[in-house]
Motif scaffolding. Structure first.
Motif, PDB file in Angstrom:
ATOM      1  N   TRP A  10       0.575  -1.244   0.184  1.00 17.84           N
ATOM      2  CA  TRP A  10      -0.056  -0.196   0.027  1.00 17.84           C
ATOM      3  C   TRP A  10       0.885   1.485  -0.051  1.00 17.84           C
ATOM      4  O   TRP A  10       0.187   2.363  -0.328  1.00 17.84           O
ATOM      5  N   GLY A  11       2.099   1.264   0.477  1.00 22.10           N
ATOM      6  CA  GLY A  11       3.031   2.439   0.529  1.00 22.10           C
ATOM      7  C   GLY A  11       2.992   3.558  -0.445  1.00 22.10           C
ATOM      8  O   GLY A  11       2.813   4.473  -0.205  1.00 22.10           O
ATOM      9  N   TYR A  12       3.334   2.671  -1.742  1.00 21.54           N
ATOM     10  CA  TYR A  12       3.847   3.889  -2.822  1.00 21.54           C
ATOM     11  C   TYR A  12       2.544   4.768  -3.140  1.00 21.54           C
ATOM     12  O   TYR A  12       2.610   5.662  -3.206  1.00 21.54           O
ATOM     13  N   LEU A  13       1.279   3.966  -3.479  1.00 21.50           N
ATOM     14  CA  LEU A  13       0.035   4.699  -4.008  1.00 21.50           C
ATOM     15  C   LEU A  13      -0.554   5.549  -2.702  1.00 21.50           C
ATOM     16  O   LEU A  13      -0.756   6.795  -2.977  1.00 21.50           O
ATOM     17  N   LEU A  14      -0.259   5.374  -1.460  1.00 22.81           N
ATOM     18  CA  LEU A  14      -0.669   6.024  -0.191  1.00 22.81           C
ATOM     19  C   LEU A  14       0.207   7.243  -0.149  1.00 22.81           C
ATOM     20  O   LEU A  14      -0.311   8.509   0.013  1.00 22.81           O
ATOM     21  N   LYS A  15       1.492   7.137  -0.267  1.00 24.26           N
ATOM     22  CA  LYS A  15       2.297   8.208  -0.383  1.00 24.26           C
ATOM     23  C   LYS A  15       2.312   9.176  -1.632  1.00 24.26           C
ATOM     24  O   LYS A  15       2.113  10.547  -1.256  1.00 24.26           O
ATOM     25  N   ASN A  16       1.743   8.701  -2.590  1.00 23.65           N
ATOM     26  CA  ASN A  16       1.366   9.510  -3.662  1.00 23.65           C
ATOM     27  C   ASN A  16      -0.024  10.299  -3.457  1.00 23.65           C
ATOM     28  O   ASN A  16       0.066  11.464  -3.763  1.00 23.65           O
TER      29      ASN A  16
END
Length: 407
Positions: free
Chosen positions: A386-392
């Motif tokens: 989930w990290g990449y899209l949530l950071k975005n």
């Protein structure tokens, strides 16, 4: 005329052949077995063959009973006399297997066309307890991970129940309380030996057991064994047909439904999977599984609203399934937002109108809620990333401090 009658009489009432006499004189099982194998074709008729095989039954049963009597005496008298456990189990299997061979000839008509079994009733009576000894020996072998020996025991036990010798016999071919246990252990031994076809046959019997634990475990291993039997394209086709047949027998079983859906997906027929999902959901409204499959396939087809609606129906009871669905729902919302952004952005400037920008950010915030739920359920991203899209999302919605906190 008298001479012809004498010849006919001597033929009709001739004694045992020399080959049978040698077998019947044997005192040792190994010797008798070797003689039977080498001279079976020299025996005069079916009745002699039945006698020869029964001699092996007698010698094997004698060994089995000797060890079993010692075992019983030890228990009753609290003694510790040595017992040849492996020899006892082997003798039991030999007694069962050769009794079945004996019966094949014992039930054939004699020279006068009459059927008069000489050994059937005696072997039925004395070998019922031997079957239990062989079963217990198989379980002991299974617990010691001696799978080849275990499998031989369970095959002897299960095959005897199907043999004509025990047809209609109570407690063996009829109402055997140990049938499911033997089938499960036999299937497990076969699976560990990677004989998945044989394992499948065992587990098909195990799933018929009324004991829930045996039934459930057999079902799980049955599906595994059927799946592992796929080595060629033809195997895969057979597997799909077998699973369809199983689904016909157990239309409300989630495991079978899931296995069938997976098999159909492998064939690349997504519409059939969606049809199955609707069918299963209609009959099993509390089941989450059809919504998982349907939501995933609609997501692949970029039907995001329909996919989200399916994922909304998934219960939180199964945490692993729920996590994946929450993540997939978040991805659907992210993809919807991305498509909206592309559709509403000016070709020259790449910017959206203020009202469209507000709509876009609200769409991202909807995705954010699900990504954060996924983060809560899987903080270390062991299952879903989930990290990449949530950071975005945090970056695009001006939540820079939160964005920086995600490494």
């Amino acid at each position: 005329m008298m001479a012809m009658m004498v010849v006919a009489s001597s033929t009709a009432f001739a004694g045992d052949s020399d080959a049978l006499k040698a077998i019947l004189k044997a005192k040792d099982f190994a010797e008798a077995e070797a003689l039977v194998k080498s001279s079976l074709g020299q025996l005069a008729n079916d009745q002699e063959k039945a006698k020869a095989y029964n001699k092996l039954v007698e010698l094997a049963f004698e060994k089995y009973k000797k060890e079993d009597d010692t075992k019983t005496t030890n228990q009753v008298m609290q003694k510790n006399d040595p017992i040849d456990k492996e020899g006892m189990v082997l003798a039991g299997m030999n007694a069962l297997n050769y009794a079945i061979e004996c019966d094949k000839y014992d039930i054939l008509p004699d020279a006068k066309g009459k059927v008069k079994p000489a050994f059937q009733k005696k072997n039925q009576d004395r070998l019922k307890s031997v079957r239990i000894g062989v079963l217990n020996g198989g379980i002991d072998y299974a617990n010691d991970n001696k799978n080849e020996d275990a499998l031989k025991c369970f095959e002897a036990y299960m095959n005897s129940a199907k043999a004509a010798l025990f047809e209609g016999v109570e407690g063996v071919a009829v109402n055997d309380p140990n049938r499911g246990v033997a089938a499960f252990y036999g299937g497990r031994a076969a699976a560990q030996l990677k004989d998945f076809a044989k394992a499948t046959d065992f587990f098909k019997v195990g799933v018929q057991d009324t004991a829930k634990q045996i039934h459930d475990l057999s079902f799980e291993f049955l599906l595994y064994s059927m799946r592992m039997s796929q080595n060629t394209k033809a195997d895969s086709v057979k597997y799909l047909n077998d699973i369809k047949e199983l689904y016909g027998q157990y239309p409300d079983n989630e495991q079978v439904y899931g296995a069938l859906s997976d098999a159909v997906i492998q064939q690349g027929t997504s519409e059939e999977v969606i049809r199955l999902a609707d069918e299963f959901a209609a009959k099993n409204p509390v089941s989450s599984l059809p919504h998982v499959y349907k939501g995933y396939l609609l997501m692949q087809q970029k039907k995001y609203d329909e996919s989200i609606a399916e994922f909304d129906k998934v219960s939180e009871d199964n945490k692993a399934i729920f996590l994946q669905c929450v993540y997939n729902r978040a991805v659907c919302k992210w993809n919807k937002a991305a498509e909206f952004n592309e559709a509403k952005s000016d070709v020259r400037t790449g910017r959206m109108k203020p009202e469209d920008e507000a709509t876009f950010k609200n769409m991202l915030l909807g995705a954010q809620q699900d990504f954060e739920k996924a983060k809560e359920l899987d903080p270390d991203q062991m299952t879903v990333k989930w990290g990449y899209l949530l950071k975005n999302i945090y970056t695009q919605t001006g939540q820079q401090e939160k964005a920086d906190a995600i490494l």
